[in-house]
Design a protein around this motif. Structure first.
Motif, short mmCIF file in Angstrom:
data_model
loop_
_atom_site.label_atom_id
_atom_site.label_comp_id
_atom_site.label_asym_id
_atom_site.label_seq_id
_atom_site.Cartn_x
_atom_site.Cartn_y
_atom_site.Cartn_z
N UNK A 156 0.68 5.73 -16.50
CA UNK A 156 0.79 6.82 -17.47
C UNK A 156 -0.50 7.62 -17.57
N UNK A 157 -1.63 6.92 -17.59
CA UNK A 157 -2.92 7.62 -17.66
C UNK A 157 -3.19 8.39 -16.37
N UNK A 158 -2.83 7.78 -15.25
CA UNK A 158 -3.01 8.46 -13.96
C UNK A 158 -2.23 9.76 -13.95
N UNK A 159 -1.00 9.72 -14.43
CA UNK A 159 -0.17 10.94 -14.48
C UNK A 159 -0.80 11.97 -15.39
N UNK A 160 -1.30 11.56 -16.53
CA UNK A 160 -1.88 12.50 -17.49
C UNK A 160 -3.11 13.18 -16.91
N UNK A 161 -3.91 12.42 -16.12
CA UNK A 161 -5.15 12.96 -15.58
C UNK A 161 -4.96 13.79 -14.31
N UNK A 162 -3.98 13.39 -13.47
CA UNK A 162 -3.85 14.03 -12.16
C UNK A 162 -2.52 14.72 -11.94
N UNK A 221 0.84 -1.20 0.00
CA UNK A 221 0.00 0.00 0.00
C UNK A 221 0.87 1.25 0.00
N UNK A 222 1.88 1.26 0.86
CA UNK A 222 2.73 2.45 0.96
C UNK A 222 3.52 2.67 -0.34
N UNK A 223 4.07 1.61 -0.90
CA UNK A 223 4.83 1.74 -2.15
C UNK A 223 3.98 2.36 -3.25
N UNK A 224 2.75 1.89 -3.41
CA UNK A 224 1.91 2.39 -4.50
C UNK A 224 1.38 3.79 -4.19
N UNK A 225 1.17 4.10 -2.92
CA UNK A 225 0.77 5.45 -2.54
C UNK A 225 1.90 6.42 -2.86
N UNK A 226 3.13 6.02 -2.56
CA UNK A 226 4.30 6.84 -2.87
C UNK A 226 4.45 7.00 -4.38
N UNK A 227 4.20 5.93 -5.12
CA UNK A 227 4.27 6.01 -6.58
C UNK A 227 3.26 7.01 -7.12
N UNK A 228 2.04 6.98 -6.57
CA UNK A 228 1.01 7.92 -7.03
C UNK A 228 1.43 9.36 -6.77
#
Length: 275
Positions: free
Chosen positions: A267-273, A222-229
């Motif tokens: 990539x889509x997450x980055x483009x949107x947020x 959870x923490x790794x992916x939260x940090x990635x976001x």
């Protein structure tokens, strides 16, 4: 960076919003649910804040923090109010935030909070008399206000006694949580973390899960992916670099894990947020 700061930085999305309002005569404002956290600080006068099951009488210098963005009503007479909100990633709310009550009231007369009051005073000055640099100063001061409001509750005896706050205060589990935050890319095993905590594997797993609310490696993922976001929103680092930083052997493995957690590709997450 300490764990408390890690969590605040990772949960924050977008820029905080704030406004200084002066209201004369009887007034009433209804605030709807908000996907984040909200605050009010009374700079002059009095007012009443109500939400289901709770009520707070506010006077000059009082601050209230609504960590879950709960709908509420404000009533008052002649009042100067500093209000604002923080966008938080509520879909992946951290156990720290989940442990907060619906309302945190910090009366000016209850205990010394010089840092909190100093930030409130600086914000009031910036709003009353904007100067060159005000647009840059206000978001920074609002971030400090969020930190101090959370810290006031965290430092209260009842606030730090339960849930994730208790996990940080626990010598064994706290060491393991700090180790995961300090070195998210390490290929941690439960045995490794138990060694850091100074407990047997089974005893550590039980204690960690009881205090944090999820097993050690589940929290680590959870923490790794939260940090990635957070990195995707705030930086232009290549996906491969982000994958390596948070402990994934390949960009593909990271992308699959991120898609499972967030329902979309990195990539889509980055483009949107992304910023």
């Amino acid at each position: 960076m300490d764990v408390f700061s890690d969590v605040i930085a990772a949960l924050r999305t977008g820029r905080p919003r704030s406004a200084l309002t002066e209201r004369r005569g009887p007034w009433r404002t209804e605030a709807a649910d908000f996907p984040g956290a909200a605050f009010h600080v009374v700079l002059r006068g009095t007012c009443r804040l109500t939400l289901p099951g709770e009520e707070a009488e506010l006077s000059a210098g009082d601050a209230v923090f609504l960590p879950h963005g709960s709908a509420h009503v404000l009533d008052g007479d002649s009042t100067v109010l500093l209000s604002g909100s923080y966008e938080l990633d509520m879909a992946r709310a951290h156990p720290l935030l989940a442990g907060f009550p619906e309302l945190v009231h910090v009366p000016s007369r209850q205990g010394p909070h010089p840092s909190l009051h100093a930030v409130v005073a600086l914000l009031g000055d910036e709003f009353r008399a904007p100067l060159p640099g005000t647009d840059a100063a206000v978001p920074l001061l609002l971030d400090l206000l969020l930190l101090y409001l959370m810290r006031v509750w965290y430092e209260r005896p009842h606030g730090g006694g339960t849930g994730w706050c208790r996990a940080l205060a626990d010598p064994a589990v706290g060491r393991a949580v700090h180790a995961m935050h300090d070195h998210p890319s390490r290929a941690w095993t439960v045995a490794d973390l138990a060694a850091v905590a100074g407990l047997s594997r089974a005893a550590f797993a039980r204690r960690f899960t009881s205090l944090v609310g999820r097993p050690p490696l589940t929290y680590l993922t959870w923490w790794r992916l939260t940090l990635a976001a957070q990195l995707l929103r705030s930086s232009d680092a290549p996906l491969a670099a982000i994958a390596q930083r948070i402990g994934y052997a390949s960009q593909f493995a990271f992308a699959e894990a991120f898609r499972r957690a967030y329902g979309t590709a990195p990539g889509r997450y980055r483009k949107e947020l992304g910023a």
